[in-house]
Structures are given as C-alpha cells and as structure tokens.
Design a protein around this motif. Sequence first.
Motif, PDB file in Angstrom:
ATOM      1  N   THR A   1       0.774  -0.954  -0.269  1.00  0.00           N
ATOM      2  CA  THR A   1      -0.018  -0.072  -0.112  1.00  0.00           C
ATOM      3  C   THR A   1       0.848   1.392   0.194  1.00  0.00           C
ATOM      4  O   THR A   1       0.662   2.180  -0.705  1.00  0.00           O
ATOM      5  CB  THR A   1      -1.239  -0.028   1.306  1.00  0.00           C
ATOM      6  OG1 THR A   1      -0.269  -0.174   2.270  1.00  0.00           O
ATOM      7  CG2 THR A   1      -2.058  -1.034   1.152  1.00  0.00           C
ATOM      8  N   LEU A   2       1.892   1.383   1.050  1.00  0.00           N
ATOM      9  CA  LEU A   2       2.710   2.480   1.193  1.00  0.00           C
ATOM     10  C   LEU A   2       3.382   2.616  -0.380  1.00  0.00           C
ATOM     11  O   LEU A   2       3.885   3.754  -0.672  1.00  0.00           O
ATOM     12  CB  LEU A   2       3.325   2.624   2.232  1.00  0.00           C
ATOM     13  CG  LEU A   2       4.377   3.862   2.538  1.00  0.00           C
ATOM     14  CD1 LEU A   2       3.599   5.089   2.384  1.00  0.00           C
ATOM     15  CD2 LEU A   2       5.216   3.591   3.784  1.00  0.00           C
ATOM     16  N   GLN A   3       3.931   1.456  -0.748  1.00  0.00           N
ATOM     17  CA  GLN A   3       4.844   1.406  -1.817  1.00  0.00           C
ATOM     18  C   GLN A   3       3.964   1.880  -3.110  1.00  0.00           C
ATOM     19  O   GLN A   3       4.620   2.850  -3.778  1.00  0.00           O
ATOM     20  CB  GLN A   3       5.187  -0.249  -2.262  1.00  0.00           C
ATOM     21  CG  GLN A   3       6.181  -0.739  -1.059  1.00  0.00           C
ATOM     22  CD  GLN A   3       6.408  -2.293  -1.451  1.00  0.00           C
ATOM     23  OE1 GLN A   3       7.232  -2.374  -2.462  1.00  0.00           O
ATOM     24  NE2 GLN A   3       6.192  -3.048  -0.579  1.00  0.00           N
ATOM     25  N   GLN A   4       2.820   1.488  -3.304  1.00  0.00           N
ATOM     26  CA  GLN A   4       1.890   2.066  -4.363  1.00  0.00           C
ATOM     27  C   GLN A   4       1.959   3.490  -4.053  1.00  0.00           C
ATOM     28  O   GLN A   4       1.957   4.421  -5.205  1.00  0.00           O
ATOM     29  CB  GLN A   4       0.632   1.560  -4.254  1.00  0.00           C
ATOM     30  CG  GLN A   4      -0.567   2.212  -5.258  1.00  0.00           C
ATOM     31  CD  GLN A   4      -0.287   2.046  -6.658  1.00  0.00           C
ATOM     32  OE1 GLN A   4       0.493   1.165  -6.983  1.00  0.00           O
ATOM     33  NE2 GLN A   4      -1.252   2.810  -7.477  1.00  0.00           N
ATOM     34  N   THR A   5       1.609   4.023  -2.918  1.00  0.00           N
ATOM     35  CA  THR A   5       1.140   5.431  -2.670  1.00  0.00           C
ATOM     36  C   THR A   5       2.441   6.235  -2.799  1.00  0.00           C
ATOM     37  O   THR A   5       2.393   7.390  -3.717  1.00  0.00           O
ATOM     38  CB  THR A   5       0.998   5.713  -0.934  1.00  0.00           C
ATOM     39  OG1 THR A   5      -0.187   5.281  -0.937  1.00  0.00           O
ATOM     40  CG2 THR A   5       0.646   7.201  -0.844  1.00  0.00           C
ATOM     41  N   LEU A   6       3.589   5.822  -2.825  1.00  0.00           N
ATOM     42  CA  LEU A   6       5.075   6.597  -2.792  1.00  0.00           C
ATOM     43  C   LEU A   6       5.394   6.462  -4.146  1.00  0.00           C
ATOM     44  O   LEU A   6       5.767   7.425  -4.851  1.00  0.00           O
ATOM     45  CB  LEU A   6       6.143   5.938  -1.938  1.00  0.00           C
ATOM     46  CG  LEU A   6       6.128   6.731  -0.663  1.00  0.00           C
ATOM     47  CD1 LEU A   6       6.997   5.881   0.349  1.00  0.00           C
ATOM     48  CD2 LEU A   6       6.518   8.151  -0.894  1.00  0.00           C
ATOM     49  N   ALA A   7       5.091   5.350  -4.972  1.00  0.00           N
ATOM     50  CA  ALA A   7       5.453   5.106  -6.288  1.00  0.00           C
ATOM     51  C   ALA A   7       4.533   6.244  -7.351  1.00  0.00           C
ATOM     52  O   ALA A   7       5.170   7.005  -8.131  1.00  0.00           O
ATOM     53  CB  ALA A   7       5.027   3.977  -6.932  1.00  0.00           C
ATOM     54  N   VAL A   8       3.456   6.371  -6.935  1.00  0.00           N
ATOM     55  CA  VAL A   8       2.497   7.403  -7.520  1.00  0.00           C
ATOM     56  C   VAL A   8       3.065   8.715  -7.227  1.00  0.00           C
ATOM     57  O   VAL A   8       3.192   9.609  -8.157  1.00  0.00           O
ATOM     58  CB  VAL A   8       0.882   7.207  -6.954  1.00  0.00           C
ATOM     59  CG1 VAL A   8       0.394   8.641  -7.613  1.00  0.00           C
ATOM     60  CG2 VAL A   8       0.534   6.030  -7.580  1.00  0.00           C
ATOM     61  N   TYR A   9       3.242   8.893  -5.954  1.00  0.00           N
ATOM     62  CA  TYR A   9       3.700  10.289  -5.365  1.00  0.00           C
ATOM     63  C   TYR A   9       5.104  10.977  -6.073  1.00  0.00           C
ATOM     64  O   TYR A   9       5.247  11.817  -6.487  1.00  0.00           O
ATOM     65  CB  TYR A   9       3.841  10.435  -3.872  1.00  0.00           C
ATOM     66  CG  TYR A   9       4.252  11.809  -3.440  1.00  0.00           C
ATOM     67  CD1 TYR A   9       3.401  12.807  -3.482  1.00  0.00           C
ATOM     68  CD2 TYR A   9       5.483  12.037  -2.782  1.00  0.00           C
ATOM     69  CE1 TYR A   9       3.708  13.971  -2.880  1.00  0.00           C
ATOM     70  CE2 TYR A   9       6.062  13.033  -2.406  1.00  0.00           C
ATOM     71  CZ  TYR A   9       5.130  14.226  -2.469  1.00  0.00           C
ATOM     72  OH  TYR A   9       5.692  15.177  -1.864  1.00  0.00           O
ATOM     73  N   ASN A  10       5.934   9.901  -6.073  1.00  0.00           N
ATOM     74  CA  ASN A  10       7.272  10.082  -6.786  1.00  0.00           C
ATOM     75  C   ASN A  10       7.181  10.457  -8.132  1.00  0.00           C
ATOM     76  O   ASN A  10       7.754  11.478  -8.754  1.00  0.00           O
ATOM     77  CB  ASN A  10       8.376   8.966  -6.294  1.00  0.00           C
ATOM     78  CG  ASN A  10       8.735   9.267  -4.802  1.00  0.00           C
ATOM     79  OD1 ASN A  10       8.510  10.029  -4.025  1.00  0.00           O
ATOM     80  ND2 ASN A  10       9.511   8.010  -4.344  1.00  0.00           N
ATOM     81  N   GLU A  11       6.322   9.661  -8.988  1.00  0.00           N
ATOM     82  CA  GLU A  11       6.170  10.016 -10.187  1.00  0.00           C
ATOM     83  C   GLU A  11       5.484  11.277 -10.336  1.00  0.00           C
ATOM     84  O   GLU A  11       5.948  12.155 -11.158  1.00  0.00           O
ATOM     85  CB  GLU A  11       5.492   8.847 -10.654  1.00  0.00           C
ATOM     86  CG  GLU A  11       5.147   8.746 -12.511  1.00  0.00           C
ATOM     87  CD  GLU A  11       4.233   7.661 -12.846  1.00  0.00           C
ATOM     88  OE1 GLU A  11       4.354   6.595 -12.498  1.00  0.00           O
ATOM     89  OE2 GLU A  11       3.473   8.033 -13.694  1.00  0.00           O
ATOM     90  N   ASP A  12       4.629  11.718  -9.700  1.00  0.00           N
ATOM     91  CA  ASP A  12       3.879  13.112  -9.577  1.00  0.00           C
ATOM     92  C   ASP A  12       5.028  13.970  -9.393  1.00  0.00           C
ATOM     93  O   ASP A  12       4.903  15.324 -10.005  1.00  0.00           O
ATOM     94  CB  ASP A  12       2.885  12.918  -8.685  1.00  0.00           C
ATOM     95  CG  ASP A  12       1.469  12.494  -9.474  1.00  0.00           C
ATOM     96  OD1 ASP A  12       1.451  11.840 -10.304  1.00  0.00           O
ATOM     97  OD2 ASP A  12       0.479  12.476  -8.623  1.00  0.00           O
ATOM     98  N   CYS A  13       5.892  13.853  -8.524  1.00  0.00           N
ATOM     99  CA  CYS A  13       6.945  14.686  -8.060  1.00  0.00           C
ATOM    100  C   CYS A  13       7.764  15.072  -9.368  1.00  0.00           C
ATOM    101  O   CYS A  13       8.094  16.272  -9.763  1.00  0.00           O
ATOM    102  CB  CYS A  13       7.860  14.196  -6.993  1.00  0.00           C
ATOM    103  SG  CYS A  13       6.704  14.595  -5.387  1.00  0.00           S
TER     104      CYS A  13
END
Lengths: 497, 497
Positions: free
Chosen positions: B380-392
């Motif tokens: 779950t956190l891996q997905q959240t961070l993957a999306v977030y980092n890509e957005d960054c």
Amino acid sequence: MSEQPKTSPSRARKARDVSQWHRETDIAIVGFGGAGGCAAIEAADAGSSVSIFELASASGGSTAMSSAEIYMGGSGGTRVQQACGFEDSTEAMVTYMMMSAGPQADEEKIRNYCENSDEHFQWLVDIGVPFKDSFHQERAIMCLTDDGLLYTGSEKAYPFAQQAKPCPRGHNLQVEGDNGGPLFMKIVTENVAKREAITVQYETRALTLIVDDEDRVVGLVIRQNQQEINVRAHQGVILCAGGFVMNDDMLRKYAPMLSAGTEPIGNPGDTGSGILMGLSVGGAAINMHEGFISLPYYPPANMTKGIVIDDKGQRFINEDVYHGRLGAFAVRQQSERIYFIVTVEQYGDYERVSYLGAQVAGTGETVAELEQELGLRQGTLQQTLAVYNEDCVNGEDTICHKAAEWLEPLQPPLVALDITPGRGAFVPYFTLGGLDTLPTGEVVNPNRQVIPGLYAAGRTACGVVRRAEGYSSGMSVGDATFSGRMAGKSAAAAQPH
Amino acid sequence: MSEQPKTSPSRARKARDVSQWHRETDIAIVGFGGAGGCAAIEAADAGSSVSIFELASASGGSTAMSSAEIYMGGSGGTRVQQACGFEDSTEAMVTYMMMSAGPQADEEKIRNYCENSDEHFQWLVDIGVPFKDSFHQERAIMCLTDDGLLYTGSEKAYPFAQQAKPCPRGHNLQVEGDNGGPLFMKIVTENVAKREAITVQYETRALTLIVDDEDRVVGLVIRQNQQEINVRAHQGVILCAGGFVMNDDMLRKYAPMLSAGTEPIGNPGDTGSGILMGLSVGGAAINMHEGFISLPYYPPANMTKGIVIDDKGQRFINEDVYHGRLGAFAVRQQSERIYFIVTVEQYGDYERVSYLGAQVAGTGETVAELEQELGLRQGTLQQTLAVYNEDCVNGEDTICHKAAEWLEPLQPPLVALDITPGRGAFVPYFTLGGLDTLPTGEVVNPNRQVIPGLYAAGRTACGVVRRAEGYSSGMSVGDATFSGRMAGKSAAAAQPH
C-alpha cells in the motif's frame, strides 16, 4: 431603539404581563407526534389533566412519516429477540450506544435507556403495538415485511463489532410494507382518545412560554383562530415539537454539515420552535451541529459488496456500515467526487430496487477503462481493486475491515455511481441537536440547573442518539417514545403551582 | 423544589432585585485582552466613560499569549503588503475568508471585516503598533524575525488558490522572537492607561448580568474582595471574556471534536462565562461545535515535502495546507493511525526545530521495510509513494494537489512519525463558537433580534473565523481586535438608559 417585537418563541412572556388566563391544565404538551403522544398517556395515567396542542390538523408528527422502527434490547433481550434466538445484554447495548454517540455521549441517559428498554418494549405492547416474533434476515433500511426484528445499524460492522457483541435491536411493527409510522401513531392516538384526562387541540400554534418572576415556566401562549390564548399549566409544559430540519436559517447557523443534504426528513412543523422556546427561558441547546445525513445505498443488500472510493481512487470506509455512517464520512472527505463501484450484476439489482437515485458516472469493460472514464489517475483504482479482490479471496478486508460475509471479488465489467452529495443522489437529513435534559425530561440550563416547570422530549431534546456516524434506524423513534414517557411521568409527579 | 442557586453566569439578576447600585459607568467591559482593550479605546475616544473588569491581575488575556499576528489586507493592500510588492483585493480576501468559514459563514460580517481591513491596519499603526515593511519568505507558524508580513494560512494551497488569488495577509509585529502578543498588549494597555475616561479593575470577576423588566441589559454583578457589587452600565455591557477552551464540561457538550486535542490554547479565564452570560439573557450561541485543532508539523518548512498517510497507507490531504486544516482532516478520518512520512534528511531538520513532539513509529531502508514496521498492508505505501514520486517528477500532484514547489521525490531511507492525535504529538486547540452578533457587536437572539444593552467581541462572540479547516494564523486576533473596536463604537453611540 429596537422596535417592539411580536410574540415569538425567542421571547418568553412574563406572567405579570398576562392579564387573563384563558385556560388551565395540569400539563401542557406542545406537539402530538410520538414523543407528545407517549408523554400524554403517561401523564394521564399518573392522574394529571393534559392538554396537547398540535399545529397540524391531525396527530402524527415526524413519527408517522417514519418507519417507526424502535431500537430496543438489553438485559436478556425483548420477547422478540428471545423468540428469534438472540441473547442481548445491557452492557453490549450500552457499549454500542456509547460508541454511537461518541465523545458527546450522555452516559446517564444512555444507561437509563438501555436498562429500561425491556420495560419500554412491554409498555408499547401493553398499549397495543404489535410485534411479531420473527427475524428479518435481509440487510434493509426499512423492513417491508411484518417481521418483528432486524439489524438496523452498524452492529456487525467495524469498529463496533470488535467492541460490542452484535445483536439486532431494530423492532419493526407487525404490518406489511413501510407502514410502521402510520400504524404506530394510530395506536398512540387511539390511546390518547380513550383517556378522558387528555384534550387535544389541533391547528393550534404554540407561540411562546410564560414565566413567572422566579423564572418558573407556568404556561404558554397559543394561537387558535387567529387569537392569542394564555394557558396556565400547573405542573409544567412539555415541549415535543420536533427538531429544526425545516428551518434553513437555524440549519445554516447551527448544523452546517447538513447543508450537504438534499431531502429534509420531517414534517412542516419541524421549525425548531420548541428548541427556541427552551432557549428563551435559559435552557441549553446542545449537540446542535449534529444530524442524520445519509447515502441510502441499500437496498439492494448486494450493494454492500461494492466499494466506495474518493477522487483519489481510494476507499475510506467499510461499506457494510449503516448508510448514515457512510453518509457522514462521505461528506467529511476532501474529495470532489465520491463513487460507488459495483459489478454489472449488482448494478442490475440496484436499478430495480434502489431509491438512492445516483447517476452512472462511468462504466468499464476493464478497470483501466473505468478509471479513465472517471478521470482518476491511471493505476489508482486498479491498485485499489487489486488489493480488494485479493483480500476477498483471503476473506479479510485489510484496508477498511468490511466483514467477511460481504467480500466477493469485483470483476469487470464495472459500473461507477456518482454518490457525491449534491450530484443527484438522494441525501436525506434531519437534526440531532436539541435542549439538554436530565433522564427525567427536565430541561436544564448550561450549568445543568433545572428550569422549573419545563420538560422536553423527542427531537426537541438532545437524546441518546447524537451522531450520523453512529446512527441506527429505530434510535430516534426509540428515543422519542421513551423520552416522551419519562417527561410525562416526571411532569405528572411535579408539585402543582 | 430546586434549591436557590448562587449567583451564576447562567442566571441573570433582575434589576428589581437590586437594592443598591454601587457603581455607575457608561460602558462596562468584561475582560481586558485584545478585544476588551480595543473596545475600551474606541468607546473612550467616542466620549463614553468605560470600566474594564478583568479577572486576572494584569491585562493580556489570550491575545498576550498568542503571536498576535493580525490577518489584514483587501483593497489595494495595507502599507506593508504594498511595500512588499503584493497587490491584494477585497474580493480575493472575501472569497478566501468565505471558503475558510464554509457553509456557516457570516457574509455580512466577513465583508465588513475585509472592506475595513485597511482602516483597521491604520488604526493599529495610529495607536502605536509597529509593522516593518518586509516580507518573511519562510513557511512558518509564527514569525521569529521582525518581518511585517508572511503567508499564515492555506492561501497558496488547494483548493483555496484555485478560487482566490493568493496574497499574504498575516501581519507580524516588529519584534524579534515570538513576542508579538506581549508587545501588542503592552501597547494596548498603555493606550488604555492614558485615557482618563477608562478605569480598569483587576482581580475582579464578572458574576452575572443584570436585566430590567423589558429584558434590557442594564449592568452586571462583579465580585471584588469577596463582595458582590452591582454596576450600572448606562450604555451597555461588552462581553470580551474569551472562549470556553478551559471548561471541560462545555467542551464535551458543545465541541466534542476538540476532545482529540492535547493542549488547550488560552488563559485560565477562558471558561465560557461570557458566553453563558449572553445565553442567560436570550443571546444565541452559534458554531459552538467548531474550534481550531492542529497538528503543527512545520517548522521546519521542509516537512511540507513529506506526505501524510492513514492506516490504509493512503494520502488524504495536500500537505501544504495550514497546520490547522491538516489537523481538522486528520481527526475526521476513520483511521486508527495517522503517519507523517519523511526522508531521513527532512527528519533531521524536524528533530532540530519542531515542537510537534510526534514519536518515530518506524523507519525503513526500503519502503517495504517501513510498511512492515508500521503494520500496513504490503504494497500500500509502496503504491502511494510510487505514484507520489512519479507525480513529483512530473511536477503535478494528481492525488492531493499539493503545490509544485513542495514536490520532491521521497527516497529511502524513510522515517514515519506517529501524528495520531492522542499518541504523543502536540495537538493544540481552542474554541471558535460564541455569541451571535451583528457586525456592530450587538448580541442577537436566535431570531437575530438585538438584546438591548449587550455587546460581545473576541472569542466570546462568533466572529469571521469559523472552522479549523479554514483557519489562518492572525484571523482570531484580527477578529478580536476588529470586533472589539466595532462593539466599543456601537456601545458609545447608544442612547444612555
């Protein structure tokens, strides 16, 4: 100079300004719904003369418009609970109701309600309210059969089930269809009619309370045929005038959360006048910000197998909660849209029997397609569903803790319903704030000192049920009828003045 | 029989029961904080005699304990805004403050505040309050330099920036360190002292209001040296006695949301006595459920680059909002834990300068490791961070809309802080409900009829600022000082009785 205001609920009349008492009674009751009717029966049975003043042309109030489920249980269980094989306990009921009410719970009032719940059931049976000893299995907002018992709240859902042993407590009148409210008020009205000590005056507006120089409530001003009439009430006035869901100004000031709702649930008399009268003599109004606000997404019960997501493609609540809890959490998210995602099969059931009225926001042969139609970020709903479906296979919802019985993988094609409040769905609401009272029904001021001569019950008072997020069907009518009885008994025991 | 209560704020005294008036004044003011001080100056300057009654041994109230930032701007901008190159507009300020206040906004009051904001700035300068013409760049809760202007709210954050052109409106006194409050009250106190028309009585408790037979407020009862003293106020009484954050009973009844807080922000006199006195004479108390409740996660400003997640491993709010908005959304999620996820580098800054006090809940050389330490579902956190980092990388937060300036990929090793209210973090809170008033400061009843002779300001009244989720630093002191002035002017213009 402010101009002299006309008679209003917000300005009590002074007894010394009353030149003539036109009528006298032991107890005056404002409002003939469930609370007022039950108060009158108890007061009359205790030997008092009672006058009920009702704005409408008939009895009923909001109770008659409801399903009149009544939330009861506790020690050993009611006759119906026992006959259906459920063993309830007062502690389980208290725990559930305390969680429901949250930090603003009135524990004394909840305990009194739960400990006397079985007695309340018996009293209702004694006045002729019929309950069949049968259990309604289906998850429903209201029972359309004549079964006597069903689950009407979040008892079996997280986080309640983890702390309070689940038991169904919604008692449904023995009548087919959604006709509990009219039947209930017919029975109460017949009971009132056969008691000579009670007189009922319809088409009568209560204008304001009358207080003496010691701030005791000694009567009220009513209007009949365009005339103001001063009524002396020797033992007290009981305010059973409903809530304030029909008063837009009060809603905006006191309960802004409810502005997300679309359909006020109540009768035209629910203008808050009872609460305003209580305030005018120093009564405290508490919990005024809270109300019932709901997204009634079931029936069909099958919808519970769907998931609710926000505009991030994420779940935020277990979908097996009571529809009011789902509504309360939906309105408090920072999210421009809330969607209900179901399979095409579930949608078919929804289209047939739902009255939610939510519009289809998108469909997809694949999750990716639905994601795109909803304008969600790519991958978000796919991830949410991948986790959810895996959890369904494993029988444990690790994200939102929906109970195992509702876990079934959601396979495309899928349908998304737009349940964002304000986007077409039916969002009913009513108020849960009112005058602070003791368990006796006596109205108190903000320091919890009793206002002599004043009582309140039903939605004019702040009862045992305090939050949408903890609501269960039957709690409001349960509270109205029980608190009406308490107020009637207390007033009848008061020293006449 | 209820026993005869002693003198309490909840029971007004009748003028006819007053055997002797011990003192006379044109205007009586209860409380010498920012509101009471400004009210006294305006009333005296308009020609009235003024008596201030203060419970403590010195002036100050909660204003002296605050940073005394003052939220000002609007048409053309204040001198400081202009000097710092910011062009403000009344419409942008009104739009922002209306969004901040939400459905319970008092538009008339907000417009009056915004349209007269520049004049308020000038009045403050005229009584000697120093503002330096310099802009403080850093994101901060309070300004520790002597700069005169900074962003103190969610002006640049979603969803505010999308609807109201951002402009900094937090005006900070020209003083080093967090010393704005003491300096502000020193200046106000000196201004009071040099006006002969004002007398100040310390260590004096206001017990209750006195009303005549027409329900006009004609004075109040105070206690000095254990004696009750009746004070006649010919033009009126102004209640500036603060909010009710120190009254646990009122908090539980009226503002249960604040039970998630750990640290009441206010002075010991914030017991709600002013609000209770207003209620006792029929005044309406509104918005009582709302308050400021915050997770003060910055400084360091760098924390804004971290993300906040719930127990589902999901984000729910843009992390560049004002800390009170983050707090308000944190307490309303169904989530057993709330975490702040930062890099080790950001954590280093946090450890040095934060006063949030949140404990480390887990660390990870990889996201998977952190996930496991926090007991989050795998992935779950891996997905959240993957999306977030890509957005960054793409410069657009597609999930929660955090502004681009704060988007920087979060690379392990990572640290998770437990910011769940009740788990060690500092969660300050204070109340935002109070007596309903007109923009003039006149207290009104629930029908918005004026209570003659009664005024309220500061946190005893319900002002322009109504919600934690829309709060900006400087709104409460801004409102207290401005509403105090309005009440002082109005009372001084009233016909003496």
